[in-house]
Enzyme design. Structure first.
Site, short mmCIF file in Angstrom:
data_model
loop_
_atom_site.label_atom_id
_atom_site.label_comp_id
_atom_site.label_asym_id
_atom_site.label_seq_id
_atom_site.Cartn_x
_atom_site.Cartn_y
_atom_site.Cartn_z
N ASP A 217 0.84 -1.18 0.00
CA ASP A 217 0.00 0.00 0.00
C ASP A 217 0.88 1.24 0.00
OD1 ASP A 217 -2.98 0.90 0.53
OD2 ASP A 217 -1.71 2.16 1.79
N HIS A 230 -3.48 15.69 -9.15
CA HIS A 230 -3.67 14.28 -9.49
C HIS A 230 -2.69 13.79 -10.55
CE1 HIS A 230 -7.21 13.20 -7.10
NE2 HIS A 230 -7.55 14.48 -7.23
N ASP A 234 -0.83 10.30 -10.23
CA ASP A 234 -0.79 9.28 -11.29
C ASP A 234 0.65 8.93 -11.65
OD1 ASP A 234 -3.52 9.29 -11.33
OD2 ASP A 234 -3.72 10.44 -13.20
N ASP A 260 -4.38 2.73 -4.42
CA ASP A 260 -2.94 2.76 -4.20
C ASP A 260 -2.42 1.44 -3.66
OD1 ASP A 260 -4.08 2.86 -1.73
OD2 ASP A 260 -3.04 4.65 -1.03
#
Length: 348
Positions: A217, A230, A234, A260
């Site tokens: 994670d 964002h 990404d 994630d």
């Protein structure tokens, strides 16, 4: 589950739900994996069934690529086309119904028992004028479906068919890649991860070997999105996928499980220590800084490990065990940070 008496036509509520789903699919764009998962969930709800599956035909098999309800733990399951109702539907290009799997010779009876279904409807999914899979709804009761359910599924299957067309215009090979790989990072998606895990588990059982499952994670993705946008988030996800892929063996599988969270199948491993060594090595690769638009992004990950057969002998049990180990590390890291903050405040 109590259902209405089967009727011949879809209700107005069902038709309105299909229009709503069409709007949601449009928002997903070229994310074929997301479209299939959405349609599986909604097909279960609209038909009042116990579960739903999107299966794609691959070589001699029908493969569960999206699941819901009683089939939720069967992602990646493979059935032989020649001995399944889904395979027969693909071959004939027509919808098929099974009123009771215990007395229908067209079905894979053992697979039905494993999933827990007694009746089902399968409708072909068409791409480039050929049936490439099916949309299937399942019930734990015999005689659960009527003509209206077939019509609803046919409308839903057309939604997936349109998504398939827009996701790829390069034939079956590109279609299957779109259905089995993450749209953002290009690595395996959740469905392909479970498919590979099932295959590796079968090999490990035959060879009496151990197998490792890692769940990773990414900590702090929200902070990156909030601070840098964002596009930066990404970029971080793509970089993590790249670093994981470069840090494993050719026989291993790296996948984005969602958001994630990433998964790795290590096949085989010598023992738990060997799996932890591999996990530590990957974590170290991930924590090297990433520069985006000349800004340094800190990449921190938490990794959980599970080993077959010690922690389970089924895909979902192993992933759950690794997931729990990962969250235990997250909690420990959070407590360590809190103690450090408290110690600093006391020193002041």
């Amino acid at each position: 589950m109590i259902r209405r008496t089967p009727s011949s036509d879809p209700t107005s509520g069902q038709l309105l739900a299909i229009i709503r789903i069409q709007t949601e699919i449009a928002k997903l764009g070229l994310d074929l994996e997301g479209v299939m998962a959405l349609v599986a969930r909604e097909a279960q709800v609209i038909t009042g069934s116990s579960g739903a599956v999107v299966e794609l035909a691959e070589d001699d098999d029908m493969v569960y690529r999206a699941v819901s309800g009683i089939a939720a733990n069967q992602l990646g399951l493979r059935l032989k086309r020649a001995t399944s109702l889904s395979g027969l539907s693909v071959a004939m290009g027509t919808p098929l119904c099974c009123d009771d799997s215990e007395c229908d010779d067209r079905v894979d009876r053992e697979a039905c028992r494993r999933v827990g279904l007694r009746s089902m409807v399968v409708v072909p999914l068409n791409h480039d004028d050929a049936a490439v899979g099916v949309l299937k709804v399942l019930s734990e009761r015999p005689m659960a479906f009527g003509d209206a359910d077939v019509q609803v599924l046919q409308l839903m299957s057309e939604l997936i068919g349109a998504a398939m067309y827009h996701a790829t215009r390069y034939g079956a090979d590109e279609l299957f890649r779109s259905a089995t790989h993450d749209n953002l990072t290009g690595i395996a998606n959740r469905a392909l991860f479970f498919d590979r895990l099932r295959h590796c588990l079968a090999q490990a059982r035959r060879a009496e070997q151990r197998l490792g499952v890692l769940v990773l994670d990414m900590d702090g993705l929200k902070r990156i999105n909030d601070a840098h946008g964002h596009r930066a988030g990404d970029a971080a996800l793509r970089e993590i996928a790249s670093r994981l892929s470069q840090g494993v063996r050719q026989a291993d599988t790296v996948a984005r499980l969602g958001g994630d969270e990433f998964g790795v199948v290590l096949s085989p491993v010598d023992d738990r220590e060997g799996a932890w060594v591999a996990a530590s090595r990957l974590a170290a690769r991930l924590e090297r800084p990433l520069f985006f638009n000349r800004k340094r992004l800190a990449l921190v990950s938490s990794v959980g490990v599970a080993v077959f057969p010690d922690d389970g002998d089924q895909p979902d049990a192993l992933v759950e065990s690794a997931d729990q180990a990962m969250y235990a590390i997250k909690r420990q890291r959070s407590r360590t940070r809190e103690r450090a903050v408290q110690a600093s405040a006391a020193g002041d």
